[in-house]
Motif scaffolding. Structure first.
Motif, mmCIF file in Angstrom:
data_model
loop_
_atom_site.group_PDB
_atom_site.id
_atom_site.type_symbol
_atom_site.label_atom_id
_atom_site.label_comp_id
_atom_site.label_asym_id
_atom_site.label_seq_id
_atom_site.Cartn_x
_atom_site.Cartn_y
_atom_site.Cartn_z
ATOM 1 N N ASP A 1 14.177 -30.618 -38.757
ATOM 2 C CA ASP A 1 14.016 -29.342 -39.351
ATOM 3 C C ASP A 1 14.919 -28.542 -38.779
ATOM 4 N N LYS A 2 16.141 -27.956 -39.252
ATOM 5 C CA LYS A 2 17.334 -27.348 -38.908
ATOM 6 C C LYS A 2 17.301 -25.737 -38.974
ATOM 7 N N THR A 3 15.932 -25.271 -39.573
ATOM 8 C CA THR A 3 16.040 -23.888 -39.576
ATOM 9 C C THR A 3 14.950 -23.345 -38.654
ATOM 10 N N TYR B 1 24.344 -15.242 -47.510
ATOM 11 C CA TYR B 1 23.309 -14.992 -48.519
ATOM 12 C C TYR B 1 22.568 -13.680 -48.089
ATOM 13 N N GLY B 2 22.299 -13.355 -46.647
ATOM 14 C CA GLY B 2 21.657 -12.399 -46.086
ATOM 15 C C GLY B 2 20.094 -13.202 -46.036
ATOM 16 N N ASP B 3 19.231 -12.293 -45.725
ATOM 17 C CA ASP B 3 17.818 -12.703 -45.309
ATOM 18 C C ASP B 3 17.084 -13.189 -46.538
ATOM 19 N N THR C 1 16.191 -17.252 -43.477
ATOM 20 C CA THR C 1 17.409 -17.854 -43.909
ATOM 21 C C THR C 1 17.833 -18.419 -42.687
ATOM 22 N N PRO C 2 18.473 -19.841 -43.000
ATOM 23 C CA PRO C 2 19.132 -20.432 -41.885
ATOM 24 C C PRO C 2 20.028 -19.440 -41.233
ATOM 25 N N THR C 3 20.386 -19.742 -40.044
ATOM 26 C CA THR C 3 21.117 -18.671 -39.198
ATOM 27 C C THR C 3 22.784 -18.927 -39.822
ATOM 28 N N SER C 4 23.013 -20.254 -39.993
ATOM 29 C CA SER C 4 24.338 -20.576 -40.619
ATOM 30 C C SER C 4 24.691 -20.111 -41.906
ATOM 31 N N LEU C 5 23.788 -19.684 -42.691
ATOM 32 C CA LEU C 5 23.812 -19.235 -44.181
ATOM 33 C C LEU C 5 23.493 -17.454 -44.270
ATOM 34 N N VAL C 6 23.011 -16.946 -43.205
ATOM 35 C CA VAL C 6 22.749 -15.528 -43.258
ATOM 36 C C VAL C 6 24.058 -14.693 -43.560
#
Length: 224
Positions: free
Chosen positions: A198-200, A142-144, A134-139
């Protein structure tokens, strides 16, 4: 494309012969009154999936169009639409798979809703088919498990899930490259536009319709 409410009847009547299942976005969706998500009311938009049935005798080939606006290879799976196809597809049927428009959209709001990373290509320009976090900013939100039920992946990894779903029952998967938007250069040619930063996985910036290239690579790799 705005992400539309996935509600609507998805109960289908299977044809007696071959069924062609369509998984895709707004450029594939059926906007007619008979469309799966239209509740009996047509809209003025049109997409190629809406007209495919007219090329076949419906007693022998029936099109089952699950495509909907705003869908990427990831959120189509996350909302359960691929699972619905799995419940109905059988040996000898076809699954046409077209994503890309929304997969490459990673602007404000889209990273969370629909974006799917390409990953960084190797020295030969081949894009990876790998799981991604998961993108770091969304962990924290939402979690992994945000990118899919259990994990997430690159664009080719997500497309592989559709290929595997079809092949697992003896159906035939068909990868369809995303259709071009009418984005023109000054000389009248259509300019490349299926690209993103690619931001992830870093700062890799794709170019020259890389998402289209990735579809073609996967077709060759999987003999699809």
């Amino acid at each position: 494309d705005g992400f539309e409410d996935p509600s609507g009847s998805t109960d289908i009547e299977l044809g007696d012969g071959v069924n062609i299942f369509l998984a895709g976005d707004s450029t594939v969706k059926d906007y007619s009154a008979a469309g799966m998500y239209m509740s009996g009311k047509a809209q003025s938009e049109g997409a190629w999936g809406e007209f495919l049935q007219s090329f076949f005798d419906s007693s022998k080939v029936k099109v089952q169009n699950y495509a909907n606006g705003g869908r990427s290879s990831r959120n189509f799976i996350n909302e359960g639409s691929l699972d619905k196809i799995k419940q109905n597809i059988k040996e000898g049927d076809y699954l046409f798979i077209q994503f890309g428009h929304n997969d490459c959209a990673n602007g404000t709001g889209y990273l969370e809703d629909r974006y799917v990373p390409l990953g960084t290509p190797d020295a030969d320009g081949v894009y990876p088919s790998t799981e991604t976090p998961t993108p770091t900013s969304l962990v924290s939100k939402y979690g992994d498990t945000f990118y899919s039920y259990n994990c997430g992946g690159t664009y080719k990894w997500y497309l592989q899930q559709y290929i595997d779903a079809a092949k697992s029952v003896g159906a035939i998967p068909v990868l369809v490259t995303p259709v071009s938007r009418l984005y023109y250069n000054s000389d009248g040619t259509i300019k490349p536009h299926h690209d993103s930063t690619d931001k992830t996985t870093g700062t890799y910036v794709s170019s020259n319709d890389a998402y289209v290239t990735a579809v073609k690579q996967l077709a060759s790799e999987q003999n699809v």
